[in-house]
Design an enzyme around this catalytic site. Structure first.
Site, PDB file in Angstrom:
ATOM      1  N   ALA A   1       0.820  -1.212   0.000  1.00 43.55           N
ATOM      2  CA  ALA A   1       0.000   0.000   0.000  1.00 43.55           C
ATOM      3  C   ALA A   1       0.855   1.263   0.000  1.00 43.55           C
ATOM      4  O   ALA A   1       0.578   2.216  -0.738  1.00 43.55           O
ATOM      5  CB  ALA A   1      -0.929  -0.018   1.213  1.00 43.55           C
TER       6      ALA A   1
ATOM      7  N   GLU B   1      -3.847  -5.351  11.805  1.00 45.93           N
ATOM      8  CA  GLU B   1      -3.447  -6.561  11.078  1.00 45.93           C
ATOM      9  C   GLU B   1      -4.307  -7.741  11.562  1.00 45.93           C
ATOM     10  O   GLU B   1      -4.929  -7.682  12.623  1.00 45.93           O
ATOM     11  CB  GLU B   1      -1.980  -6.896  11.382  1.00 45.93           C
ATOM     12  CG  GLU B   1      -1.007  -5.772  11.122  1.00 45.93           C
ATOM     13  CD  GLU B   1      -0.652  -5.628   9.642  1.00 45.93           C
ATOM     14  OE1 GLU B   1      -0.695  -6.642   8.927  1.00 45.93           O
ATOM     15  OE2 GLU B   1      -0.354  -4.503   9.225  1.00 45.93           O
TER      16      GLU B   1
ATOM     17  N   ASP C   1       4.263  -1.644  18.167  1.00 46.30           N
ATOM     18  CA  ASP C   1       4.390  -0.672  17.068  1.00 46.30           C
ATOM     19  C   ASP C   1       4.729   0.713  17.630  1.00 46.30           C
ATOM     20  O   ASP C   1       5.648   1.381  17.159  1.00 46.30           O
ATOM     21  CB  ASP C   1       3.065  -0.624  16.274  1.00 46.30           C
ATOM     22  CG  ASP C   1       3.103   0.446  15.190  1.00 46.30           C
ATOM     23  OD1 ASP C   1       3.789   0.235  14.167  1.00 46.30           O
ATOM     24  OD2 ASP C   1       2.466   1.495  15.380  1.00 46.30           O
TER      25      ASP C   1
ATOM     26  N   LYS D   1       8.318   3.064  17.316  1.00 40.19           N
ATOM     27  CA  LYS D   1       8.370   4.483  16.968  1.00 40.19           C
ATOM     28  C   LYS D   1       9.052   5.301  18.078  1.00 40.19           C
ATOM     29  O   LYS D   1       9.761   6.271  17.798  1.00 40.19           O
ATOM     30  CB  LYS D   1       6.965   4.991  16.678  1.00 40.19           C
ATOM     31  CG  LYS D   1       6.400   4.372  15.398  1.00 40.19           C
ATOM     32  CD  LYS D   1       4.898   4.569  15.268  1.00 40.19           C
ATOM     33  CE  LYS D   1       4.384   3.985  13.962  1.00 40.19           C
ATOM     34  NZ  LYS D   1       2.911   3.974  13.913  1.00 40.19           N
TER      35      LYS D   1
ATOM     36  N   GLY E   1      -1.751   5.407   6.432  1.00 43.16           N
ATOM     37  CA  GLY E   1      -2.422   5.648   5.158  1.00 43.16           C
ATOM     38  C   GLY E   1      -1.409   5.692   4.039  1.00 43.16           C
ATOM     39  O   GLY E   1      -0.342   6.273   4.188  1.00 43.16           O
TER      40      GLY E   1
END
Lengths: 343, 343
Positions: free
Chosen positions: B10, B211, B222, B226, B319
């Site tokens: 994506a 997911e 996640d 970061k 996105g």
């Protein structure tokens, strides 16, 4: 970098304080070193010392009320025509931090022109020249290869223009909407907690947020000036304060705020700028809106973009140190621009 | 600028779409022009065409399931060892957009090393190399005079690192606190509206936020990845996912959220990084906190600074197009770095 300050109120003193207290850090981290060689005020004296002024002595003198109290030393000049000084001073940048005049931008505008014409960068917290003549100054700066910095005119040091013009480069910005006046936002926040308008205004004045004559804040003119600056910097568009729709908060009552609260909304004074125009008006926002929860004297702006959707920046919109940082950030850029030119 | 993409899911398709749709705008506004010369996937084929691949044909082929469906043309190569291709391709930048492996960062880390060693910039949305080896890659990049861009690994294209490292340069950043995982924030927001945890998770999966195996999101890994990236980029500090305190949201119940709501607070999964360490844990924030009203899949980070106090940036955290823009912003920087070097 040798600086000539026009104005030495809270913001000028804020920048001086940063330059004194952070000197070692700025040199080590960013290779940045700056000295104040001149200070021009309207009623509190003038100083010019090509070798650099002592920031401690400057702050002490102005703290006591007048630059005449700065100790006498060899080479120090205490009287000179401001325009002559700007044109002839051995300085690299003019820092315009005198009182904002949104009607004529003068005398600051002439000072900025003279500085650029004599080969000096110009950075400002003074909204006048930014709101009335940014395109002209920008063009003049490009012509003479000098930087014109106006970051500190929008949200103090919160990097609004850096976000829009640099960090978001590659996106199309479709609109900017913001809470750009801390005084009115403080008043609205206090009214939500039950204060009447007049009481909240008095408190804002007591805290130093609002001027003795609060018209510019509460009738929306300060926010409108910033909207005009955003339009010029982000959309290369000239808006006029005379034709732009501007409405303040002085007509809002406790009942208006209670009605909004009952509907899960709140009143905010919102400045909106798009490529087609701009306006300032109180707006009822749902509490889920990113600008709805920006409370007190904090400012915020939402940029609506094509690739990222909405990106919102929230930070201080006033304060001597915060605004001083905005000027410092522009001085960084000016220094970098100078280095690129040399290399 | 000739690009070699590793991965074409994506995010890679998002970048390709931007490069196709905004080509004229990017060239006109920023003098930026980029062509995809190679695409490497793990299971859906490989393409290399020194003259540049057609983005329309690439998107059509991958849309049908495999790069083998890209039309045959002169000079097109369909099989090659990825590392050999990275080393020998006539490309200016490697774009690492394959699946994030936070345990080993492989094979992406070896790809990044090979790209830098063979004189290519590296930009990535893949969090693995950024979280596990940013300092190493950064040092290697400086050694060979190439740029290593990781903006897209933190909050998609929302310019988090640009804000911290460029726009706030001159401030000391004392701490960063953020909502860095959109999936968990979406789940918490839905739970506040009355959904049970399992129901909200299922909805997040149906919407493509989470997911099939949601562990990395809901257990905080996640966000922790970061946080490690922020620590490396902002504080030049190496945090280990193995020793950092990490707690997710899977233990939170409707009752927990109701208790917080009753107290005028809300639960958020907050990643915190300071010069002394970092952690991820659910925190109860008062509704007046700038991070409290960040709802749904939106991300946000607050930088606490010495000169500006708190500055908060709110924007998309995921996105394809938003993340593609993050990569594009880094490619801009790489191009500028290249131009400065040449001049």
């Amino acid at each position: 970098m040798r600086l000539l300050l026009i104005g030495f109120g809270a913001v000028g003193q804020g920048l001086a304080t940063i330059l004194r207290d952070q000197a070692a850090y700025l040199l080590e981290r960013s290779g940045f070193e700056a000295h104040i060689v001149g200070v021009v005020t309207r009623t509190r004296g003038l100083l010019y010392q090509p070798d650099g002024l002592s920031i401690d002595a400057l702050l002490e003198a102005i703290g006591k009320g007048h630059l005449d109290l700065y100790p006498t030393e060899r080479g120090l000049i205490r009287q000179m025509d401001p325009l002559d000084l700007i044109r002839t001073a051995a300085a690299d940048a003019l820092v315009e931090v005198s009182y904002s005049n949104l009607q004529t931008a003068q005398p600051a505008l002439d000072y900025c022109r003279a500085a650029l014409e004599s080969g000096k960068h110009v950075v400002m917290a003074n909204k006048g020249p930014a709101a009335l003549a940014y395109a002209e100054l920008q063009a003049l700066g490009q012509q003479v290869g000098k930087f014109v910095g106006i970051e500190a005119t929008v949200m103090a040091g919160t990097p609004t223009l850096r976000l829009a013009l640099e960090a978001l480069a590659g996106c199309r910005i479709l609109a900017a909407r913001g809470i750009l006046n801390g005084t009115t936002n403080y008043i609205l926040t206090q009214m939500e907690s039950g204060m009447a308008y007049g009481e909240a205004l008095e408190e804002a004045q007591a805290l130093g947020y609002a001027e003795a004559d609060p018209t510019a804040d509460v009738e929306g003119w300060d926010a409108a000036g910033k909207a005009v600056i955003l339009a010029a910097a982000v959309f290369q568009q000239h808006l006029s304060l005379e034709t732009m729709p501007v409405k303040g908060i002085s007509h809002l009552t406790r009942v208006d705020l209670e009605e909004a609260q009952a509907a899960g909304e709140c009143w905010k004074l919102i400045a909106t700028v798009t490529p087609d125009g701009g306006q300032v008006e109180p707006v009822r926002l749902p509490l889920s809106h990113p600008l709805a929860r920006v409370s007190g004297a904090t400012n915020a702006v939402t940029f609506s973009t094509d690739l990222l959707g909405d990106v919102t920046l929230v930070g201080p919109g006033a304060g001597p140190i915060a605004t001083g940082f905005g000027l410092l950030a522009d001085l960084f850029t000016a220094q970098r621009a100078g280095q690129l030119k040399k290399s």
